[in-house]
Design an enzyme around this catalytic site. Structure first.
Site, PDB file in Angstrom:
ATOM      1  CG  ASP A  15      -4.403  -5.036  -2.865  1.00  0.00           C
ATOM      2  OD1 ASP A  15      -4.672  -5.446  -3.798  1.00  0.00           O
ATOM      3  OD2 ASP A  15      -5.161  -4.464  -1.996  1.00  0.00           O
ATOM      4  CG  HIS A  66      -5.479  -3.552   1.420  1.00  0.00           C
ATOM      5  ND1 HIS A  66      -4.949  -2.988   0.143  1.00  0.00           N
ATOM      6  CD2 HIS A  66      -4.954  -2.791   2.218  1.00  0.00           C
ATOM      7  CE1 HIS A  66      -4.194  -2.219   0.580  1.00  0.00           C
ATOM      8  NE2 HIS A  66      -4.265  -1.788   1.678  1.00  0.00           N
ATOM      9  CB  SER A  96      -1.101  -0.179   1.168  1.00  0.00           C
ATOM     10  OG  SER A  96      -1.931   0.874   0.805  1.00  0.00           O
TER      11      SER A  96
END
Length: 400
Positions: free
Chosen positions: A228, A358, A202
């Site tokens: 991700d 996630h 992220s």
């Protein structure tokens, strides 16, 4: 019922012999057995929160146990904290001489025998413990590899001078990551940097991409993997971030309660990882409500001014930086146009884990580790066999 009675009944009602026992058993059972607990599995993807099942058609099957108790944390399940020493060799407190009051904190397992160093950078709100399980799985498959997992400023145990903890500009975080690597090298007495694989989740994906683009790691950098996050979907998600943050509990009564919340809400789908990483997200506040003294270490809402800066031009930098490139996603819908074109042109490797949430590396640490180790091996220059130099051939009297 005797065998004689069974034979008589079989003749009267014409029930085949191989079915008679079943009918008899059904008639004699006069109670409903206790429903079994639904066993949790780290890789479970049966929840409607799954990125592949939230909008799909659910087709019942005998193995889905539709009438079992609702999913969640099973009664009596162990939610005790797992210490960081289970996964790392040591922790480092690194203070640059040029910036008094700033102390970087990181977890380290040193590489051996010229093994690579996987440098991990977590996402916003997380900590270096986010990579504990996947780092351990990497070493199972690559025993000489090292793992350096950092706490970025404003997170974990990294401390900064007053007023600078919220300087979370991308170039600041990129500079911090580079400084941590160099300070770890000096602390451990490495004569030169080992071969480096950058891995970021992220926000961390944006940081490692930015550092790779600067070229500051030189020839030591073999490649970088982003987990991700892509520019397009990240920018879209920022619109609803404050709404999400408003739904989180302000605090927890205990660490175990915080761990349970992450597992029950499927924020983390692997309870072992939750028991390891969640304690790094919380700190006991003696001045807080005594019923919920465990509070978030990082005030994510206060980082809003930096959100756009983190992800703008991310796709362009990801494709342009030197070194091997890998993108791990929880769904192909996250690809934006620029990355879709780049993937079709073979500019980077793409791996999709649709059953993960996630936090891919925490939900599926084994599969993520396998992917990262394979990625390293494809970019490992030490295995390359180069042709002999022309000058060497001439010195040997050979014709060229």
């Amino acid at each position: 019922m005797s065998e004689l009675q069974r034979a008589w009944a079989r003749q009267k009602v014409a029930i085949p012999g191989d079915r008679f026992g079943e009918v008899d058993e059904e008639q004699e059972v006069d109670f409903v057995p206790e429903l079994p607990e639904h066993a949790e599995h780290p890789d479970d993807d049966s929840s409607s929160a799954s990125s592949v099942s939230s909008t799909g058609t659910i087709i019942p099957s005998p193995t889905q146990r539709l009438f079992a108790r609702p999913q969640g944390v099973s009664r009596g399940k162990n939610l005790e904290q797992i210490p960081w020493t289970t996964y790392f060799e040591r922790e480092l407190y690194l203070s640059p001489e040029t910036n008094p009051g700033l102390t970087y904190h990181a977890y380290l397992t040193s590489p051996t025998e010229k093994g690579p160093l996987f440098v991990m950078h977590h996402g916003a709100g997380s900590s270096g413990l986010s990579f504990a399980l996947v780092g351990s799985e990497i070493r199972k498959r690559l025993p000489n590899a090292g793992i350096l997992s950092i706490d970025c400023r404003g997170h974990g145990l990294t401390t900064t001078p007053n007023g600078t903890e919220l300087d979370l500009r991308l170039d600041t975080l990129s500079s911090d990551l580079h400084a941590t690597i160099e300070l770890a090298k000096a602390k451990m007495g490495w004569r030169q940097l080992p071969p480096i694989m950058l891995v970021g989740h992220s926000l961390g994906g944006a940081v490692v991409t930015d550092l790779a683009k600067t070229g500051l790691l030189g020839a030591a950098l073999l490649g970088y993997a982003v987990l991700d996050v892509v520019e397009g979907s990240a920018m879209d998600a920022l619109q609803s971030m404050q709404t999400y943050l408003s739904t989180r509990p302000a605090g927890f009564s205990s660490l175990q309660t915080g761990i349970e919340w992450h597992v029950r809400t499927r924020t983390l789908r692997n309870s072992t990882s939750a028991r390891t990483s969640v304690p790094g997200l919380l700190a006991r506040d003696e001045h807080a409500d005594t019923s919920r003294p465990w509070r978030w270490r990082t005030n994510l809402a206060a980082t809003q001014p930096f959100w756009e800066d983190w992800f703008v031009s991310l796709s362009k930098k990801f494709l342009e930086a030197r070194g091997g490139k890998m993108l791990l996603l929880a769904g192909t819908d996250r690809l934006d146009t620029e990355l879709t074109i780049g993937q079709m042109q073979g500019k980077y490797a793409l791996q999709v884990f649709p059953e993960a949430g996630h936090f891919i590396h925490e939900d599926l640490p084994e599969r993520t580790a396998v992917t990262l180790v394979d990625f390293y091996r494809r970019n490992d220059r030490s295995t390359l066999v180069l042709p002999p130099k022309v000058s060497d051939l001439l010195a040997q009297g050979k014709r060229v």
